[in-house]
Structures are given as C-alpha cells and as structure tokens.
Scaffold this active site. Structure first.
Site, short mmCIF file in Angstrom:
data_model
loop_
_atom_site.label_atom_id
_atom_site.label_comp_id
_atom_site.label_asym_id
_atom_site.label_seq_id
_atom_site.Cartn_x
_atom_site.Cartn_y
_atom_site.Cartn_z
N LEU A 1 -69.54 22.87 7.75
CA LEU A 1 -69.71 22.56 6.33
C LEU A 1 -69.98 21.06 6.15
O LEU A 1 -70.96 20.67 5.52
CB LEU A 1 -68.43 22.97 5.57
N GLU B 1 -59.60 20.45 6.22
CA GLU B 1 -59.47 21.63 5.32
C GLU B 1 -59.16 21.19 3.89
O GLU B 1 -58.37 21.82 3.20
CB GLU B 1 -58.38 22.61 5.78
N ILE C 1 -67.77 18.83 13.53
CA ILE C 1 -67.62 20.27 13.70
C ILE C 1 -66.76 20.57 14.94
O ILE C 1 -67.19 20.38 16.09
CB ILE C 1 -69.00 20.97 13.79
N GLY D 1 -37.92 4.61 20.05
CA GLY D 1 -38.12 3.19 20.30
C GLY D 1 -39.40 2.95 21.09
O GLY D 1 -40.40 3.65 20.90
N GLY D 2 -39.35 1.98 22.02
CA GLY D 2 -40.54 1.62 22.82
C GLY D 2 -41.06 2.79 23.63
O GLY D 2 -42.28 2.95 23.80
N PRO E 1 -72.57 13.98 7.46
CA PRO E 1 -72.31 12.53 7.50
C PRO E 1 -72.01 11.95 6.12
O PRO E 1 -71.12 11.11 5.96
CB PRO E 1 -73.61 11.95 8.07
C1 LIG Z 1 -60.83 15.94 13.57
C2 LIG Z 1 -61.65 16.51 12.46
C3 LIG Z 1 -62.07 17.84 12.55
C4 LIG Z 1 -62.90 18.38 11.56
N1 LIG Z 1 -63.39 19.66 11.70
C5 LIG Z 1 -64.31 20.12 10.81
C6 LIG Z 1 -64.96 21.38 11.01
O1 LIG Z 1 -64.69 22.10 11.99
N2 LIG Z 1 -65.90 21.77 10.12
C7 LIG Z 1 -66.23 21.02 9.03
O2 LIG Z 1 -67.10 21.44 8.27
N3 LIG Z 1 -65.63 19.82 8.81
C8 LIG Z 1 -64.68 19.36 9.67
N4 LIG Z 1 -64.09 18.14 9.47
C9 LIG Z 1 -64.44 17.34 8.29
C10 LIG Z 1 -63.33 17.31 7.25
O3 LIG Z 1 -63.30 18.53 6.60
C11 LIG Z 1 -63.61 16.12 6.33
O4 LIG Z 1 -63.31 14.95 7.05
C12 LIG Z 1 -62.79 16.20 5.04
O5 LIG Z 1 -63.26 17.23 4.21
C13 LIG Z 1 -62.81 14.88 4.28
O6 LIG Z 1 -64.12 14.47 4.07
P1 LIG Z 1 -64.57 12.97 4.47
O7 LIG Z 1 -64.02 12.68 5.81
O8 LIG Z 1 -66.02 12.87 4.28
O9 LIG Z 1 -63.82 12.04 3.45
P2 LIG Z 1 -64.31 11.69 1.98
O10 LIG Z 1 -64.63 12.92 1.24
O11 LIG Z 1 -65.34 10.62 2.05
O12 LIG Z 1 -62.98 11.09 1.36
C14 LIG Z 1 -62.49 9.79 1.70
C15 LIG Z 1 -61.15 9.58 0.99
O13 LIG Z 1 -61.37 9.65 -0.42
C16 LIG Z 1 -60.54 10.67 -0.97
N5 LIG Z 1 -61.27 11.32 -2.05
C17 LIG Z 1 -62.51 11.89 -2.02
N6 LIG Z 1 -62.81 12.42 -3.19
C18 LIG Z 1 -61.74 12.20 -4.00
C19 LIG Z 1 -61.43 12.57 -5.35
N7 LIG Z 1 -62.27 13.27 -6.13
N8 LIG Z 1 -60.22 12.19 -5.85
C20 LIG Z 1 -59.33 11.51 -5.06
N9 LIG Z 1 -59.57 11.15 -3.80
C21 LIG Z 1 -60.76 11.50 -3.27
C22 LIG Z 1 -60.22 11.62 0.17
O14 LIG Z 1 -59.02 12.32 -0.05
C23 LIG Z 1 -60.12 10.65 1.33
O15 LIG Z 1 -58.84 10.07 1.34
C24 LIG Z 1 -63.24 17.59 10.43
C25 LIG Z 1 -62.79 16.27 10.34
C26 LIG Z 1 -62.02 15.72 11.35
C27 LIG Z 1 -61.58 14.29 11.23
#
Ligand SMILES: Cc1cc2nc3c(=O)[nH]c(=O)nc-3n(C[C@H](O)[C@H](O)[C@H](O)COP(=O)(O)OP(=O)(O)OC[C@H]3O[C@@H](n4cnc5c(N)ncnc54)[C@H](O)[C@@H]3O)c2cc1C
Length: 394
Positions: free
Chosen positions: A134, A369, A166, A345-346, A137
């Site tokens: 889903l 999620e 992903i 601790g350490g 970048p």
């Molecule tokens: C290890 C890992 C595994 C992942 N696996 C998958 C996967 O298998 N498939 C997949 O599709 N995705 C995956 N993801 C992506 C993950 O779902 C996204 O990182 C997540 O949805 C957050 O999006 P972002 O990182 O672009 O942060 P952003 O959406 O850019 O958000 C940045 C910050 O702003 C905050 N923010 C954003 N909008 C608002 C709002 N309206 N109000 C308040 N705060 C807000 C967020 O809470 C966050 O703190 C993975 C990510 C990681 C790190």
C-alpha cells in the site's frame, strides 16, 4: 497470574485442540527460532528453509479454515499464536502479519471462490509468499491517495508506480497491490513473475533487518482482469480497510508479545543482579517499574482478548476494539521495553541481552498499520460520537 490464566478467567477458554497447537508452536519457536534470532538479523533475512518448516506445520495458514490447508485457529487462539512468535522473533511474526493476516485473511474475506481456491492453498503450503503493498515513498498515513496508477488495456489492467516499505517484499512471490484510477483505488492480486516488477531491499533499518523489507517498482505491469480483489474502485473502502484491520489485530498481539518478553527479562535480571550488596529486586524504584509493567501488560492483554472475542463473534465493535488494542499495546511495548532496558543498566545496552532487541523492535509498532496518531484520530472520533451526553452539563 500469567497470560494463560488471565485468558482462562476472562474468556472461559478451553479448546484442547487449539491449545495443543499453541503448545507445539511454543516448542517450535524454542528450538527453531529463538537460538538463531541474532543470526537472522546478521544475515539480513530469515532462512527460506525456516519458512518451509513453518509452512509444513501449517503455521503460514494458522487462521485459515482447514479446507484451504489451515489450522483453523479462532481469533483468540490466533492472537496467542502470534504472541508466541512475536516474543522471540520480529521477522517470523512479521511474516505471519503480512502473509497470513493482511493478505491471506483479506483474500478469505473478499476473494472470489476461484481466487480462494487458487491462492489460499498455495499460501498455506508456502508455495507462494505474500506481501501487502500500500505505502509509497510519498504516501504513508494518507493512504487513500496512493499515486500508483492503473488503466484498462484489452483483457487486463496495467499498473505503474512505486511501493515502499513492503515487508517480505523482496522475496514475496505475490502481492496485494493498491493502485488508483480517477481518484478511486482498486486492490489487485499481482504475481511477482509478471514482467515489469523489480524489488530493491531497504537497508539501514533500526530493527527487523530479517524481514526482507523492499521497495517495489511497477513498470507497465499487466494484471489479468480476474485478479481484482473485491470490487473495482472500492479498494480502499473494502480491501484496504479490512487488511489493515487484520494487520492491526496482529500488531496488537505483537506489542503484547514484546512487552511480556521484556517484563520477563526485567524480572529475571532483577533477581540475579546485585548492587549495594542487594538484588536489584529489593530496590523500590526497580519494583515500581516492574509493578507498572505488570499492570500495563495485564490491561493490554485484556484489550487484546476483548478484541479477539468480538472478532470471533463478528461483533460490529470488533474493528474499533482492535484499533484501541493496537494503539495501547504498541505504546505499552515501547514503555515496558524502555524500562526493561533501564533495569539492565549498561548490559541492556548490548546485544548480549534481549532487551536491546526488544527496545528497537517495539518502536515500529507505533508506526505501522496506521501510526499511533492515526489510531488516536479514529478512537477520538468514536469517543466524540459515543460519549457525548446531549443536553446535559458536565
Ligand atoms: C518496518 C516497516 C514495515 C512496513 N511494512 C509495510 C508493508 O508491509 N506494507 C505497506 O504498505 N506499508 C508498510 N510500511 C509503511 C507504514 O505503513 C508507514 O510507514 C505508515 O503508514 C506511516 O506512514 P509514513 O511512514 O509515510 O509516515 P507519514 O504518514 O509521513 O507520517 C509522519 C508522521 O506524521 C504523523 N501524521 C501524519 N498524518 C497525520 C495527521 N493527519 N494527524 C496527525 N499526525 C499525522 C504520523 O503519525 C507520523 O508520526 C512499513 C513501515 C515500516 C517502517
């Protein structure tokens, strides 16, 4: 009272067959996974042989019905099952989250009979490894607005775009990919063998180096029309919402798993380590952290069990309670892992003790999620709607 007793009291559980599966999974994790977790991280991936062993045991289809090669665990036992893996290893737990929960259970819900008969047995046997694509970048929380696009061409749909983050994307052989056309999204079942798909591993992660995280490039990828999952143009409302709900349930138990493992490490260490001629457990400030951890974990477990019970009953509140459980347990995982490291601790700052790993692994649960802020948004809307006493002063 341990987790099992709490579950017994809260839910009057007692399905011998499902309990035997959990007990066997505990043994499997103890022998096949726990001793090798650091190795998995160093090698930047769990061995494919381990995935095959999990498949042979039916673990990749733990929540699927038996007719599709599954173990038919109900949501409560499936939650416990997720906890068993999550305590020991973020990578195998992540495989269950994406392969079994996000893709498998969503296929079960929205797949046509033909799609289910084709894909689910292959997911169960490990012949196919599945990932859920889903995020992109430039699109994370705002997931309704993905930029990956599709258009119709003769007897197929054509996908273009980039997916990022992903989990298991680098070794997955099939994906659910969400793409947009004219502002409306659709979910597609896409085989990796389709021409135009390239995956690139994502390096430099804080934790979960063994999860084959990848970026996926889609360059004029042709998808047969029968591979639309759910309805055309309703990808977000149906498929994505359901997949994330399944994923959140899995992550709720993953948070509980990390917190429980951290608590056990914290308690064991406080019994062993001596300072000022006393065991750490004798210091009130250490006991304060242990008391808080126990309380938070019992509350987190109660939320997970409630969500599981409602899911089992297909209750309309199940999704909201799952969101609440995910939000709470991921927070608890971060807090308890932090305190567990402090108690060490350490030593806790080194890879010689598991709390270092747990501390790193906990953080991402507040991001994936749906981030904690997104959960707060959903929960606050629910609160504003349900706890408003009209016409009364408070
Ligand atoms: C290890 C890992 C595994 C992942 N696996 C998958 C996967 O298998 N498939 C997949 O599709 N995705 C995956 N993801 C992506 C993950 O779902 C996204 O990182 C997540 O949805 C957050 O999006 P972002 O990182 O672009 O942060 P952003 O959406 O850019 O958000 C940045 C910050 O702003 C905050 N923010 C954003 N909008 C608002 C709002 N309206 N109000 C308040 N705060 C807000 C967020 O809470 C966050 O703190 C993975 C990510 C990681 C790190």
């Amino acid at each position: 009272m341990g987790g099992a007793e709490q579950e017994g009291i809260l839910l009057e559980m007692g399905n011998a067959g499902q309990e035997a599966i959990i007990a066997e999974a505990e043994e499997f994790v103890k022998t096949e996974i726990r001793p090798y977790v650091n190795e998995f991280e160093e090698n930047k991936g769990i061995p494919l042989d381990l995935i095959n062993k999990m498949a042979e045991k039916g673990y990749l289809a733990a929540s699927f019905p038996e007719e599709y090669g599954g173990l038919d665990l109900d949501p409560i036992y499936y939650g416990q099952f997720t906890e068993v893996f999550g305590k020991a290893c973020v990578a195998t737990r992540s495989l269950l989250t994406v392969h079994t929960s996000l893709v498998g259970e969503t296929l079960l819900r929205f797949g046509t009979i033909e799609q289910k008969e084709k894909w689910l047995p292959q997911l169960a046997s490990g012949q196919q490894i599945a990932a859920f694509a889903l995020s992109e970048p430039d699109i994370g929380s705002d997931a309704k607005n993905v930029q990956t696009s599709w258009y119709e061409e003769d007897d197929c749909y054509v996908l273009n775009g980039t997916k990022k983050w992903i989990t298991f994307g680098h070794i997955a052989s099939m994906f659910i990919i969400v793409a947009i056309n004219n502002g409306k999204s659709t979910a597609f079942l896409v085989e990796r063998s389709s021409p135009g798909i390239e995956t690139y591993p994502i390096e430099g992660l804080m934790a979960g180096q063994a999860t084959y995280l990848a970026e996926i490039q889609l360059n004029h990828v042709k998808v047969p029309k029968e591979n639309v999952l759910g309805k055309l143009n309703f990808g977000f409302e149906y498929v994505v919402a359901t997949a994330l709900d399944q994923g959140r349930y899995s992550i709720a138990w993953a948070g509980l798993a990390i917190a429980q493992e951290a608590l056990e490490a914290m308690v064991s260490y406080s019994h062993k380590r001596t300072q000022f001629n006393q065991k750490l457990r004798n210091f009130q400030l250490i006991r304060g952290m242990i008391g808080d951890a126990v309380t938070k974990i019992h509350a987190a477990r109660a939320l997970c069990l409630k969500a599981g019970k409602l899911r089992k009953e297909k209750h309309p509140d199940a999704t909201m309670e799952t969101t609440i459980a995910k939000y709470f347990t991921s927070k608890v995982a971060v807090e308890v892992a932090n305190d567990a490291l402090q108690v060490h601790g350490g030593n806790g700052f080194t890879k010689d003790y598991p709390v270092e790993r747990l501390y790193r692994e906990a953080k991402v649960l507040e991001i994936i999620e749906g981030s904690s802020q997104m959960q707060q948004e959903i929960i606050s809307h629910y609160g504003l709607r349900n706890y408003y006493k009209r016409g009364k002063r408070s």
